[in-house]
Design a protein around this motif. Sequence first.
Motif: not given
Length: 300
Positions: A234-242
């Motif tokens: 979740a953290r890696a994907v959230a960072e990619a989209f944020s």
Amino acid sequence: MREEKISAEAFEAHRPHLRAVAYRMLGSLGEAEDAVQEAWLKAARADVGGVDNLGGWLTTVTGRVCLDLLRARKSRREELGAEVGADSGAGFGAESGGQPQVRLARRVDPEEEAVLADSVGLAMLVVLDALSPVERLAFVLHDLFAVPFAEIAPIVERSPETTQRIASRARQRVRGKTSVDGSLARRYEAVEAFLQAARDGEFASLLELLDPSVTLRLDEAAIRLSGGADLTGARAVAEAFSGQAQLARAVLLDGEVAVAVVPRGTLLMVFTVRFAGDRIAELRAIGDPAALGSLELHVA
């Protein structure tokens, strides 16, 4: 017999309507303005002495110009699809320098284009872009502007009966056959909330909407377009989209919620979405032009 020419004043009286037609055909205000200008050049050279309905005639002239632009755009997609460089810096919400669309030099007011896009519906523009040029023209002219099939038929070089069938097929693709049930509606709302949180850079909200083990998978074209890579967690994907997703919109694909990235009305990338309970568990990015061309997207 002396030819009768259209006056600039008469054309200008119809310009707002023609621009609305061209925008819905092309999805880009810059291209729409150029299409209307090309329509003026064609109209100015024509004899309008036998034209009874000037507005209808100008609409068909503009439709022909837009059809040519759509066909040129489709050809460019096929030619440029494999040539998008890895350094394009497209991200998940920015316009790619190598995006497969017709580029015209006219500068437009971004705020004006945003207002016009809102009036049409960005999701509608995404779906219209999935239609073939002929389907898009038949649907837009008939369903949105009430142009009779008999007047559309010569533009697409089909019989009125065939043109009617083309528009009907396009209508089904635009509206879809799947009703949005309660669970699907909740997933749609969750995807819209995810995209809004991404645009606003709300990292905590993104984490709440993502499954802890969420995965992001990209095909080769999506990797080239975004400069991204496969991710897990979740953290890696959230960072990619944020802070991204400004050009992404929720749509329906095969009866399920998906995400379409659409700069200026041009379909650039699609994300399929899989849920685990109420959270997003998987995102798969499709950027390959051939694969995008086979997708049928619908407005919820």
